[in-house]
Design a protein around this motif. Sequence first.
Motif, mmCIF file in Angstrom:
data_model
loop_
_atom_site.group_PDB
_atom_site.id
_atom_site.type_symbol
_atom_site.label_atom_id
_atom_site.label_comp_id
_atom_site.label_asym_id
_atom_site.label_seq_id
_atom_site.Cartn_x
_atom_site.Cartn_y
_atom_site.Cartn_z
ATOM 1 N N ASP A 245 -10.960 -14.781 101.688
ATOM 2 C CA ASP A 245 -10.985 -14.441 100.263
ATOM 3 C C ASP A 245 -10.776 -15.722 99.452
ATOM 4 N N PRO A 288 -18.790 -13.862 99.857
ATOM 5 C CA PRO A 288 -18.036 -12.602 99.795
ATOM 6 C C PRO A 288 -18.968 -11.392 99.824
ATOM 7 N N ASN A 292 -13.672 -10.922 94.409
ATOM 8 C CA ASN A 292 -12.262 -11.148 94.756
ATOM 9 C C ASN A 292 -11.360 -10.809 93.564
ATOM 10 N N ASN A 301 -13.335 -9.096 102.102
ATOM 11 C CA ASN A 301 -13.882 -10.444 102.264
ATOM 12 C C ASN A 301 -13.237 -11.212 103.416
#
Length: 322
Positions: A245, A288, A292, A301
């Motif tokens: 992430d 991703p 996020n 992720n």
Amino acid sequence: MRNLFILSMIALMLGSCVSQRKYDELLATNKSLESRVDRLEQVKQAYDKLVVDHEALQSERDRLVREKSELERRANNLRENLDKLNVEYESLLSQNEVLLASATEERQALVEELGRKENEIAQKERSLERLQRDLDEKEKDLNKLQASLEEREARINELNDQINAQRDILDNVMAGIEQALMGFSDADLTVTQKDGRVYISLSQQLLFEVGSDRIDAKGRDAINKLAEVLNVNPDIAITVEGHTDSDGSAERNWDLSVSRATSVVKILTRAGVDPIRITASGRALYDPVAPNDSPENKALNRRTEIILSPDLSKLFELVQRD
């Protein structure tokens, strides 16, 4: 995706946060993946071109068939006319024999008429010969076109057979993986097929502690079961990608994603998977599957993806064949 990867590389070089060796390894991995995508695109383009050429040849063949039919019709008409003229000629000959003793003018008119008919017959015969030559040439062209069309159809069928064979291999691999990993929840892993590849996404929760690249017992069990399926499908290429992430620094995320991918590769090779089949790479936070912007999305992720690709060598041999 490629531009994002290149931008991330430039950012890392400018920040002097990642060693040159890791950068080179990541760049080489990216080039390898791009090469595979390009090769798949070449196969698709070559296949589409063969289909277009096949349709063009089919259209040309249809045109020649129509022209051949028209020439045959005209030739038949000429033969019918020629037969009629021969009948008339024979009739005039008979009349000439009967009228040999007739008046000179009548006899001369009949001789002239016979001459005209003979000339007309000769012209018709020459026209018929020309038409026959044209018909023969059309027949040759049609045969050549038919042979070329059959060759194209054979190559297209062979390409389709290879594509279907690779699709069957992936379907079998995917079924085997789903069966082997049946005991794991959807939250831990998912198996999907996209763009001619099988994607196995393993969550951080299944494999690693937070911030660690050490795989726990449950994760090793999943990877070992996956290795059993891969060992019975030796023609499948394997790419292992680590993902994070956006928490933490980019440098830390690069290191962590690479080391996690490497940890998975080590377990696969210990389980008997040929290392030459495997490519390991880290994508850090730059690929991703969700924004996020929440703990749930960040958990999505934080994953490791194992991507399975079929062997395309036979397809390239068919595309490059003269």
